[in-house]
Design an enzyme around this catalytic site. Structure first.
Site, PDB file in Angstrom:
ATOM      1  N   SER A   1       0.845  -1.298   0.113  1.00 13.75           N
ATOM      2  CA  SER A   1      -0.056   0.009  -0.101  1.00 13.75           C
ATOM      3  C   SER A   1       0.826   1.236  -0.041  1.00 13.75           C
ATOM      4  CB  SER A   1      -0.996   0.040   1.097  1.00 13.75           C
ATOM      5  OG  SER A   1      -0.227   0.188   2.488  1.00 13.75           O
TER       6      SER A   1
ATOM      7  N   ASP B   1      -1.132  -0.818  -4.128  1.00 16.75           N
ATOM      8  CA  ASP B   1      -2.553  -0.631  -3.387  1.00 16.75           C
ATOM      9  C   ASP B   1      -2.650   0.736  -2.828  1.00 16.75           C
ATOM     10  OD1 ASP B   1      -5.085  -1.679  -3.231  1.00 16.75           O
ATOM     11  OD2 ASP B   1      -4.766  -2.007  -1.151  1.00 16.75           O
ATOM     12  N   HIS B   2      -4.034   1.539  -3.000  1.00 12.63           N
ATOM     13  CA  HIS B   2      -4.301   2.569  -2.501  1.00 12.63           C
ATOM     14  C   HIS B   2      -3.349   3.543  -2.658  1.00 12.63           C
ATOM     15  CE1 HIS B   2      -8.033   1.639  -0.378  1.00 12.63           C
ATOM     16  NE2 HIS B   2      -7.632   0.597   0.149  1.00 12.63           N
TER      17      HIS B   2
ATOM     18  N   ASP C   1      -6.579   5.522  -6.038  1.00 14.33           N
ATOM     19  CA  ASP C   1      -7.672   5.609  -5.150  1.00 14.33           C
ATOM     20  C   ASP C   1      -8.041   7.164  -5.123  1.00 14.33           C
ATOM     21  OD1 ASP C   1      -9.468   5.743  -3.142  1.00 14.33           O
ATOM     22  OD2 ASP C   1      -7.935   4.886  -1.583  1.00 14.33           O
TER      23      ASP C   1
ATOM     24  N   GLU D   1     -11.671   2.721  -7.348  1.00 12.38           N
ATOM     25  CA  GLU D   1     -12.820   2.605  -6.342  1.00 12.38           C
ATOM     26  C   GLU D   1     -14.053   3.634  -6.470  1.00 12.38           C
ATOM     27  OE1 GLU D   1     -13.150   3.841  -1.489  1.00 12.38           O
ATOM     28  OE2 GLU D   1     -11.735   2.407  -2.127  1.00 12.38           O
TER      29      GLU D   1
ATOM     30  N   HIS E   1     -12.487  -4.622  -0.408  1.00 11.57           N
ATOM     31  CA  HIS E   1     -11.767  -4.064   0.676  1.00 11.57           C
ATOM     32  C   HIS E   1     -12.223  -4.260   1.918  1.00 11.57           C
ATOM     33  CE1 HIS E   1      -8.789  -1.369  -2.054  1.00 11.57           C
ATOM     34  NE2 HIS E   1      -9.630  -2.087  -2.874  1.00 11.57           N
ATOM     35  N   GLY E   2     -11.324  -4.229   2.785  1.00  8.31           N
ATOM     36  CA  GLY E   2     -11.614  -4.628   4.334  1.00  8.31           C
ATOM     37  C   GLY E   2     -12.027  -5.879   4.637  1.00  8.31           C
TER      38      GLY E   2
ATOM     39  N   ASN F   1      -9.075  -8.413  -0.724  1.00  6.41           N
ATOM     40  CA  ASN F   1      -8.120  -7.648  -0.264  1.00  6.41           C
ATOM     41  C   ASN F   1      -8.092  -8.032   1.656  1.00  6.41           C
ATOM     42  OD1 ASN F   1      -7.806  -6.438  -2.615  1.00  6.41           O
ATOM     43  ND2 ASN F   1      -7.350  -4.518  -1.766  1.00  6.41           N
ATOM     44  N   VAL F   2      -6.821  -8.301   2.027  1.00  4.77           N
ATOM     45  CA  VAL F   2      -6.814  -8.728   3.342  1.00  4.77           C
ATOM     46  C   VAL F   2      -5.284  -7.949   3.860  1.00  4.77           C
ATOM     47  CG1 VAL F   2      -6.534 -10.915   4.831  1.00  4.77           C
ATOM     48  CG2 VAL F   2      -7.889 -10.893   2.814  1.00  4.77           C
TER      49      VAL F   2
END
Length: 284
Positions: A50, A84-85, A106, A136, A210-211, A232-233
């Site tokens: 991330s 990511d993000h 993002d 997203e 996500h989450g 996503n973990v």
């Protein structure tokens, strides 16, 4: 084994109605553990870094990305690298040289039209360099930049708008807001299964959840059945890591060799990863 691309792994999972795990890397031990867990499950996996983790590494993604790549190419299962993000364009522009095959740009906290414009520009940049891109739409709770929670009115992803967004931006995967929230430490999130089905029917690209750390095993498996592909973990891996380190040091308070407690923490992450993969990918 040679590096896979995230796009290849997503397409393969989607074609079989399965999910694929994308697990957050913070340190070298995380990457080793994630690949070990995937090998135990006998399934492909996505290693993702991330923007926040990049900042933890003093803003220099190159060393940890290089380590992730070496671990990936040594794996006995297909592994891809994902960034990511990403909100910072400077980090975005460094992703191709760092070896990632995909990025998640993002702009989800922006007003809709601004999100479209920013994401379309990022997608054009990514595609020109052979990268796939995830975006997203809607608001997944739990991020510092967002005041809404996962159950606030009007923040979940609208299927019609999602279809319009994918067409306008040409993204390759879409993270959707369906009731999960980032950074949850209890698995109590309530997902909207019917909304996932509607999104799957409306959107021509793989859906991303996500989450996922905050979603129960039963609900997570059902989400994949309804159409989620990329899972996503992150948080649950850090819980496993830190709780194991605490436990080892509580048993052996005079211990000063980090290899002893880090190896147990790494093994615990691997076990969590193997369980997640079995849950979403149909592994035995």
């Amino acid at each position: 084994m040679s590096l896979a691309t995230t796009q290849e792994l997503l397409r393969s999972a989607a074609s079989r109605g399965l999910g694929i795990g994308a697990f957050n890397v913070i340190t070298l031990e995380y990457a080793e553990a994630i690949v070990s867990g995937a090998e135990q499950a006998g399934s492909p996996v996505i290693l993702q870094l991330s923007e926040n983790a990049t900042r933890f590494h003093h803003g220099n993604m190159a060393p940890i990305a290089a380590a992730m790549r070496e671990i990936a190419v040594s794996a006995t299962v297909p592994v891809s690298l994902h960034l990511d993000h990403v909100e910072d364009q400077e980090i975005l522009y460094r992703s191709a040289d760092a070896g990632f095959s995909s990025i998640m740009f993002d702009a989800g906290s922006l007003p809709y039209q601004d999100n479209v414009e920013a994401t379309r520009k990022a997608a054009g940049w990514a595609h020109a360099r052979g990268l796939s891109i995830e975006a997203e739409l809607g608001y997944v709770g739990g991020k510092d930049t967002q005041v809404s929670n996962a159950h606030s009115p009007g923040i979940r992803t609208d299927p019609g708008q999602a279809a319009e967004f994918v067409t306008a931006t040409e993204v390759d995967a879409l993270a959707v807001a369906v009731g999960s929230s980032h950074a949850m430490t209890a698995r109590t999130a309530l997902l909207d299964a019917e909304l996932i089905r509607e999104l799957r029917a409306a959107v021509p690209v793989p859906l991303v959840l996500h989450g996922s750390s905050g979603v129960s095993e039963e609900n997570l498996a059902h989400a994949v059945e309804c159409g989620i592909v990329k899972v996503n973990v992150g948080t649950i891996l850090s819980i496993a890591y830190t709780s194991t380190v605490r436990s080892v040091l509580a048993r052996q308070p005079s211990l000063n060799d980090p290899r002893q407690y880090l190896s147990e923490a790494r093994d615990e992450i691997a076990a969590v990863v193997a369980n997640f993969i079995a849950l979403i990918s149909g592994s035995p």
